[in-house]
Design an enzyme around this catalytic site. Structure first.
Site, PDB file in Angstrom:
ATOM      1  CG  ASP A  79      -0.228  -0.286   2.380  1.00 21.63           C
ATOM      2  OD1 ASP A  79       0.849   0.204   2.834  1.00 21.63           O
ATOM      3  OD2 ASP A  79      -0.698  -1.465   3.184  1.00 21.63           O
ATOM      4  CG  HIS A 131       3.541  -4.308 -14.272  1.00 22.64           C
ATOM      5  ND1 HIS A 131       4.136  -3.490 -15.040  1.00 22.64           N
ATOM      6  CD2 HIS A 131       2.388  -4.460 -14.654  1.00 22.64           C
ATOM      7  CE1 HIS A 131       3.454  -2.801 -15.966  1.00 22.64           C
ATOM      8  NE2 HIS A 131       2.262  -3.667 -15.740  1.00 22.64           N
ATOM      9  CG  ASP A 132       2.697  -6.225 -18.068  1.00 21.21           C
ATOM     10  OD1 ASP A 132       2.143  -6.547 -17.100  1.00 21.21           O
ATOM     11  OD2 ASP A 132       2.787  -5.100 -18.953  1.00 21.21           O
ATOM     12  CD  GLU A 172       2.338  -1.424 -22.310  1.00 17.86           C
ATOM     13  OE1 GLU A 172       2.633  -2.678 -21.651  1.00 17.86           O
ATOM     14  OE2 GLU A 172       1.078  -1.049 -22.262  1.00 17.86           O
ATOM     15  CG  ASP A 210       0.611   2.617 -15.445  1.00 21.12           C
ATOM     16  OD1 ASP A 210       0.230   2.638 -16.692  1.00 21.12           O
ATOM     17  OD2 ASP A 210       1.462   1.548 -15.271  1.00 21.12           O
TER      18      ASP A 210
HETATM   19  C1  GLC Z   1      -0.336  -2.728 -20.241  1.00 16.69           C
HETATM   20  C2  GLC Z   1       0.064  -3.411 -18.761  1.00 16.69           C
HETATM   21  C3  GLC Z   1      -0.409  -4.578 -18.479  1.00 16.69           C
HETATM   22  C4  GLC Z   1      -1.807  -4.843 -18.613  1.00 16.69           C
HETATM   23  C5  GLC Z   1      -2.328  -4.108 -19.919  1.00 16.69           C
HETATM   24  C6  GLC Z   1      -3.892  -3.997 -19.958  1.00 16.69           C
HETATM   25  O1  GLC Z   1       0.121  -4.080 -21.127  1.00 16.69           O
HETATM   26  O2  GLC Z   1       1.394  -3.084 -18.495  1.00 16.69           O
HETATM   27  O3  GLC Z   1      -0.105  -4.963 -17.095  1.00 16.69           O
HETATM   28  O4  GLC Z   1      -2.514  -6.104 -18.242  1.00 16.69           O
HETATM   29  O5  GLC Z   1      -1.679  -3.097 -20.144  1.00 16.69           O
HETATM   30  O6  GLC Z   1      -4.112  -2.742 -19.423  1.00 16.69           O
HETATM   31 CA    CA Z   2      -1.941  -3.185   3.119  1.00 11.91          CA
END
Ligand code: GLC
Ligand code: CA
Length: 560
Positions: free
Chosen positions: A32, A331-332, A258, A101
């Site tokens: 958090d 994270h992907d 991205e 983001d």
């Molecule tokens: C981007 C993010 C990913 C998400 C996807 C849909 O690729 O990095 O984690 O699942 O967009 O928003």
């Molecule tokens: Ca927490």
């Protein structure tokens, strides 16, 4: 010629945080914002300049926050708006910037807009999304990134809506100028709160071919298939020009889009210095080539030759025209030391060699949480230990293939799951790795008792110390940021050598990205260069070796 135009975001080293897995303050097992705040000393110690945090907006969490229910509020699991404001203040008082983001392509199906859109065809919000009426079955055969059709039927409207990701993530209609303005207004709202930049999620898919052509041949288990009808289509540039004009142009806000599956030519359209669209983009070519094509059951590891070829290509193509971003993890993606290094015997050396690559090329480097301590892939033994929606869709696709055993399927998951990057941050060797006092929402990596921040801080030769040293070098030598990239040919596939030519200094970098000792045929290092940093302790003082050891990284410097 070094790049001349200086900006903070070119000089910044950016640290990416996946808040759910970073630090839990109230022991509910979920990371958090107060937890994140309790680690700011650590981030300052590391020496980073900005944070990118993945979405913390209110969300039903079908895709861990990338399905936004309300862009103007904070998900209760992460804290409150007050926490967010305190975080921004705390960061700024330490000279650290915050990049949020922003999910542009879709919202959650629980977003107020979508709920209204489903009330009736005359509702003004109906046109905020992409609905189609079609008599017999879905309007076309495109497949979602998370498996299955991109179309979902709404009985009440007798229409289908489009979702490139999950059913709970309906795509926004970027052709609608009111929808676009509503998005810009919310982005401005956050900028007024003090946000310093945006990472723009799934940017390349905003403009769809709305004649919705069928993809000619059928390939049953392709994920995200149909891309040619929605990736990098030209209207996306009109939207970005407009967004730039209305949101970014008169403010000191940086942007990184991205953009999967793009070429350097595409990148120049998004982020070329003259284009007035974005400052930078994330390109995924090393990953697209290995993880994005071919059969998903093929081994996923990125060989040195691909790293060398792709980084050289992008450095050269963007030089003086656009600014590169540099990243090996997010994270992907699987952990870099597992995907492109060696997470066994050479874990430390290969993590340091990759760090050297990341921090000595031209571009803005991003470090993903845990990368700086050499965290590895997780390898949970059972599918029910995983949490990621895309992992389940891969699992289901593979289950349909009759010839694969459970063990073979899990092998694919181990190599490719996005949860490899999402296991809790390893702070120390106490129960739950110091991340929480409760069982975390996702299991820890079993190796946390040896691989953790506390150990790394205590060991002057650790990966963490090496990252700090490299980050400091970038601060001390602007030429390492702005200096031009000049490849230095090495015929050996595992050896990557290049120079950076700055105003005051030149650098020569030699990397062995493989497991075997190699000849270093390149003699740049003899030409008055002095050793600056390396990942073998005896490197300094041994500046002229013609052999380069497994995963050895050497950086040399000379005054111009
Ligand atoms: C981007 C993010 C990913 C998400 C996807 C849909 O690729 O990095 O984690 O699942 O967009 O928003
Ligand atoms: Ca927490």
């Amino acid at each position: 010629m070094p790049d001349q135009h200086r900006t903070w975001w070119k000089e910044a080293v950016i640290y990416q945080i996946y808040p759910m897995s970073f630090m839990d303050s109230n022991n509910d097992g979920i990371g958090d914002l107060p937890g994140l705040m309790s680690k700011l000393d650590y981030l300052q110690y590391l020496g980073i300049d900005a944070l990118w945090i993945t979405p913390v907006y209110d969300s039903p969490n079908d895709d861990n926050g990338y399905d936004v229910r309300d862009y103007l509020s904070i998900a209760p699991q992460f804290g409150t708006m007050k926490d967010m404001e305190t975080l921004i203040e705390e960061l700024h008082s330490r000279g650290i910037r915050l990049i949020m983001d922003w999910v542009l392509n879709h919202s959650s199906d629980e977003h107020e807009w979508f709920e209204k859109a489903c009330l009736s065809k005359d509702n003004p919000y109906h046109d905020y999304y992409i609905f189609q009426r079609h008599e017999n079955g879905p309007p076309c055969n495109w497949r979602s990134m998370f498996g299955g059709s991109v179309w979902q039927y709404v009985e009440k409207l007798q229409e289908y809506y489009l979702h490139l990701y999950s059913r709970k993530m309906p795509d926004l209609n970027w052709e609608n100028p009111e929808m676009r303005q509503a998005v810009y207004d919310m982005m401005l709202w956050w900028i007024n709160k003090g946000v310093d930049g945006y990472r723009l999620d799934s940017l390349a898919t905003l403009a769809k071919d709305t004649s919705f052509p069928n993809v000619p041949s059928s390939k049953e288990d392709g994920l995200g298939w149909g891309g040619r009808y929605f990736l990098n289509r030209s209207p996306v540039h009109e939207y970005l020009k407009e967004m730039n004009e209305r949101v970014f142009s008169s403010r000191d806000v940086m942007t990184v889009g991205e953009t999967g599956f793009i070429s350097p030519e595409d990148a120049l359209k998004y982020a070329g210095y003259e284009r007035k669209e974005l400052d930078t983009v994330f390109q995924f070519e090393i990953f697209d080539r290995i993880l994005g094509t071919g059969d998903i059951t093929e081994p996923a590891s990125i060989p040195p030759a691909v790293l060398k070829q792709v980084f050289t290509l992008w450095q050269e193509k963007l030089q003086d025209k656009a600014w590169n971003t540099l990243f090996l993890e997010n994270h992907d993606l699987p952990r870099s030391v597992s995907l492109m290094g060696d997470d066994g015997l050479y874990r430390e050396l290969s993590a340091k060699a990759l760090a050297t690559l990341l921090l000595t090329l031209q571009g803005t480097p991003y470090i993903f949480q845990g990368q700086e301590i050499g965290m590895t892939n997780v390898n949970y033994s059972r599918i029910d230990s995983y949490r990621d929606i895309r992992t389940f869709s891969i699992y289901d696709q593979l289950k349909k293939r009759k010839n694969l055993s459970e063990e073979e399927i899990m092998k694919v998951i181990h190599q490719r799951s996005r949860d490899n990057a999402r296991s809790p941050m390893q702070w120390n060797d106490s129960v739950y790795a110091g991340f929480s006092k409760q069982k975390p929402w996702i299991s820890l990596n079993a190796n946390y008792s040896s691989i953790n921040v506390e150990n790394e801080m205590g060991n002057p030769n650790s990966i963490l110390h090496y990252y700090r040293d490299l980050i400091r070098l970038r601060k001390n030598y602007p030429d390492l940021v702005y200096g031009s990239f000049v490849p230095s040919v090495s015929s050996n596939e595992d050896v990557f050598t290049y120079c950076r030519h700055g105003k005051e200094y030149d650098f020569f970098i030699a990397l062995n990205l493989g497991k075997k000792e190699q000849d270093l045929e390149n003699h740049e290092q003899g030409k008055n260069y002095k050793p600056l940093i390396g990942n073998y302790s005896d490197f300094i003082g041994k500046d002229n070796s013609e052999k380069i050891r497994p995963y050895e990284a050497r950086v040399f410097i000379k005054k111009r």
